[in-house]
Scaffold this motif. Structure first.
Motif, PDB file in Angstrom:
ATOM      1  N   SER A   1      13.402  -7.071 -69.012  1.00  7.47           N
ATOM      2  CA  SER A   1      13.586  -6.370 -69.506  1.00  7.47           C
ATOM      3  C   SER A   1      14.575  -5.962 -70.621  1.00  7.47           C
ATOM      4  CB  SER A   1      14.820  -6.767 -68.046  1.00  7.47           C
ATOM      5  OG  SER A   1      16.089  -5.974 -67.829  1.00  7.47           O
ATOM      6  N   PRO A   2      14.808  -5.305 -71.242  1.00  4.92           N
ATOM      7  CA  PRO A   2      15.773  -5.295 -71.908  1.00  4.92           C
ATOM      8  C   PRO A   2      17.276  -5.814 -71.979  1.00  4.92           C
ATOM      9  CG  PRO A   2      14.827  -2.897 -71.217  1.00  4.92           C
ATOM     10  CD  PRO A   2      13.986  -3.472 -70.604  1.00  4.92           C
ATOM     11  N   PHE A   3      17.689  -4.911 -70.979  1.00  5.10           N
ATOM     12  CA  PHE A   3      18.590  -4.662 -69.835  1.00  5.10           C
ATOM     13  C   PHE A   3      19.362  -5.991 -69.708  1.00  5.10           C
ATOM     14  CE2 PHE A   3      17.201  -1.098 -68.056  1.00  5.10           C
ATOM     15  CZ  PHE A   3      18.147  -0.079 -68.810  1.00  5.10           C
TER      16      PHE A   3
ATOM     17  N   ASP B   1      26.299  -4.455 -63.307  1.00  2.00           N
ATOM     18  CA  ASP B   1      24.739  -4.461 -64.470  1.00  2.00           C
ATOM     19  C   ASP B   1      25.054  -4.787 -65.333  1.00  2.00           C
ATOM     20  OD1 ASP B   1      26.520  -2.540 -65.489  1.00  2.00           O
ATOM     21  OD2 ASP B   1      24.741  -1.233 -64.799  1.00  2.00           O
ATOM     22  N   SER B   2      24.869  -4.975 -66.086  1.00  2.45           N
ATOM     23  CA  SER B   2      24.425  -5.220 -68.186  1.00  2.45           C
ATOM     24  C   SER B   2      25.349  -4.902 -68.438  1.00  2.45           C
ATOM     25  CB  SER B   2      22.980  -5.163 -68.310  1.00  2.45           C
ATOM     26  OG  SER B   2      23.039  -3.633 -68.987  1.00  2.45           O
ATOM     27  N   ARG B   3      25.824  -3.767 -68.387  1.00  7.27           N
ATOM     28  CA  ARG B   3      27.163  -3.675 -68.949  1.00  7.27           C
ATOM     29  C   ARG B   3      28.251  -4.430 -68.346  1.00  7.27           C
ATOM     30  NH1 ARG B   3      26.665   3.665 -69.711  1.00  7.27           N
ATOM     31  NH2 ARG B   3      24.402   2.903 -69.680  1.00  7.27           N
TER      32      ARG B   3
ATOM     33  N   PRO C   1      11.684  -8.538 -60.524  1.00  2.00           N
ATOM     34  CA  PRO C   1      12.512  -7.763 -59.547  1.00  2.00           C
ATOM     35  C   PRO C   1      11.681  -7.337 -58.317  1.00  2.00           C
ATOM     36  CG  PRO C   1      13.684  -6.857 -60.907  1.00  2.00           C
ATOM     37  CD  PRO C   1      12.527  -8.006 -61.259  1.00  2.00           C
ATOM     38  N   TRP C   2      10.440  -6.682 -58.466  1.00  2.00           N
ATOM     39  CA  TRP C   2       9.005  -6.275 -58.460  1.00  2.00           C
ATOM     40  C   TRP C   2       7.888  -7.176 -58.009  1.00  2.00           C
ATOM     41  CZ3 TRP C   2      10.383  -1.206 -59.164  1.00  2.00           C
ATOM     42  CH2 TRP C   2      11.007  -0.898 -60.443  1.00  2.00           C
ATOM     43  N   ASN C   3       7.726  -8.496 -57.342  1.00  2.00           N
ATOM     44  CA  ASN C   3       7.351  -9.602 -57.116  1.00  2.00           C
ATOM     45  C   ASN C   3       7.820  -9.435 -55.344  1.00  2.00           C
ATOM     46  OD1 ASN C   3       6.413 -10.289 -59.106  1.00  2.00           O
ATOM     47  ND2 ASN C   3       6.370 -11.926 -59.281  1.00  2.00           N
TER      48      ASN C   3
ATOM     49  N   ALA D   1      21.853   3.955 -76.726  1.00  3.66           N
ATOM     50  CA  ALA D   1      20.516   2.492 -76.104  1.00  3.66           C
ATOM     51  C   ALA D   1      19.890   2.595 -74.522  1.00  3.66           C
ATOM     52  CB  ALA D   1      21.109   1.567 -76.780  1.00  3.66           C
ATOM     53  N   ASP D   2      21.494   2.255 -73.694  1.00  2.00           N
ATOM     54  CA  ASP D   2      20.772   2.276 -72.117  1.00  2.00           C
ATOM     55  C   ASP D   2      19.702   3.147 -71.864  1.00  2.00           C
ATOM     56  OD1 ASP D   2      21.549  -0.490 -72.622  1.00  2.00           O
ATOM     57  OD2 ASP D   2      23.192  -0.319 -71.209  1.00  2.00           O
ATOM     58  N   GLY D   3      20.082   4.279 -71.961  1.00  2.00           N
ATOM     59  CA  GLY D   3      19.644   5.146 -71.714  1.00  2.00           C
ATOM     60  C   GLY D   3      18.469   5.734 -72.052  1.00  2.00           C
TER      61      GLY D   3
HETATM   62  C1  GSF Z   1      19.632  -1.380 -65.019  1.00  2.00           C
HETATM   63  C2  GSF Z   1      18.717  -2.424 -64.985  1.00  2.00           C
HETATM   64  C3  GSF Z   1      17.354  -2.081 -64.504  1.00  2.00           C
HETATM   65  O1  GSF Z   1      17.020  -1.311 -64.113  1.00  2.00           O
HETATM   66  C4  GSF Z   1      22.002  -2.621 -66.290  1.00  2.00           C
HETATM   67  O2  GSF Z   1      21.547  -3.832 -65.514  1.00  2.00           O
HETATM   68  O3  GSF Z   1      22.503  -1.691 -66.935  1.00  2.00           O
HETATM   69  N1  GSF Z   1      21.401  -0.334 -65.509  1.00  2.00           N
HETATM   70  C5  GSF Z   1      20.903  -1.502 -65.259  1.00  2.00           C
HETATM   71  N2  GSF Z   1      16.894  -3.172 -64.249  1.00  2.00           N
HETATM   72  C6  GSF Z   1      15.088  -3.081 -64.155  1.00  2.00           C
HETATM   73  C7  GSF Z   1      14.087  -4.066 -64.476  1.00  2.00           C
HETATM   74  S1  GSF Z   1      14.726  -3.379 -66.580  1.00  2.00           S
HETATM   75  O4  GSF Z   1      13.566  -1.957 -66.240  1.00  2.00           O
HETATM   76  O5  GSF Z   1      15.119  -4.070 -67.218  1.00  2.00           O
HETATM   77  C8  GSF Z   1      15.342  -3.790 -62.654  1.00  2.00           C
HETATM   78  O6  GSF Z   1      15.645  -4.720 -61.646  1.00  2.00           O
HETATM   79  N3  GSF Z   1      14.256  -2.677 -61.625  1.00  2.00           N
HETATM   80  C9  GSF Z   1      14.302  -3.416 -60.543  1.00  2.00           C
HETATM   81  C10 GSF Z   1      14.316  -2.334 -59.165  1.00  2.00           C
HETATM   82  O7  GSF Z   1      13.858  -1.650 -58.138  1.00  2.00           O
HETATM   83  O8  GSF Z   1      14.909  -0.993 -59.932  1.00  2.00           O
END
Ligand code: GSF
Length: 215
Positions: free
Chosen positions: A21-23, A74-76, A45-47, A109-111
């Motif tokens: 995850s980049p976040f 979240d990350s921010r 989180p997909w498992n 960057a998050d976008g």
């Molecule tokens: C995005 C976190 C996210 O999309 C942040 O923390 O800044 N705005 C949030 N996480 C994804 C993994 S990844 O793409 O980094 C995630 O956990 N997805 C699981 C889901 O069910 O959407």
């Protein structure tokens, strides 16, 4: 920092994250730069057996667990908290305008990461269900954002000028994610200044130690 299984109980602060995850990487880089100690709990989180929803009802990583069990997402939100609790090397300026310009870089960057993750997930769907128009729309966002980043960086050393801060971390994580998931996107040739920025960032242990694992 120890990598522990998801069921490890601890009073120490924890980061629940996937290694791709980049976040989550942004949070790991910030914690490393700030010398903040924590346990890394790897959870995808997909498992089926994910425990992420127990910590974050949105079911997304990263999640930061404080000593008293309170969770941050979240990350921010997490990186702003980490920056505010440790005096080591401030990553967000105090003054309103410089501060919001750093957060603007972070949003950009998050976008890029959001659009890229959307394309990655769309391409994993059965071929007949995929929308090429949707994929193109997201790729267009990535292209436009890279264009803006490159223009705003110009010939500066760091995104907002002469000081390394959260804008560089967020941008580096986005570029690293593109490199990891979309090696065919040729941002290095189109934007040599972003490529040079990424090289500079990869000289930092915080970036090197958090690079996505080989696929
Ligand atoms: C995005 C976190 C996210 O999309 C942040 O923390 O800044 N705005 C949030 N996480 C994804 C993994 S990844 O793409 O980094 C995630 O956990 N997805 C699981 C889901 O069910 O959407």
């Amino acid at each position: 920092m120890a990598i522990r299984p998801t069921n490890a109980g601890s009073q120490r602060m924890k980061l629940i994250a996937s290694l791709t995850s980049p976040f989550a990487r942004k949070v790991r880089v910030v914690a490393a730069e700030k010398h903040i100690d924590y346990d890394l709990v790897v959870d995808i989180p997909w498992n089926e057996d994910t425990r992420v929803p127990q910590y974050n009802p949105l079911g997304k990583v990263p999640v930061w667990v404080l000593e008293d069990g309170k969770t941050l997402f979240d990350s921010r939100v997490i990186v702003e908290y980490l920056d505010s609790v440790s005096p080591v090397g401030h990553l967000l300026p105090r003054e309103p305008r410089p501060r919001i310009l750093v957060k603007r870089w972070e949003a950009l960057a998050d976008g890029v990461c959001e659009a890229a993750a959307t394309v990655f997930l769309e391409r994993k769907r059965p071929a007949e269900q995929q929308s090429q128009a949707w994929i193109e729309r997201q790729l267009g966002k990535i292209d436009a954002a890279l264009e803006m980043m490159s223009e705003d960086l110009g010939d500066q050393e760091w995104c907002t000028g002469e000081f390394f801060n959260l804008s560089d971390i967020a941008t580096g994580c986005a570029l690293g994610y593109l490199e990891f998931r979309f090696p065919e996107i040729d941002w290095r040739r189109r934007h040599p200044n972003l490529s040079a920025l990424h090289e500079r960032l990869m000289q930092r242990p915080s970036f090197r130690d958090s690079a996505p694992p080989p696929a």
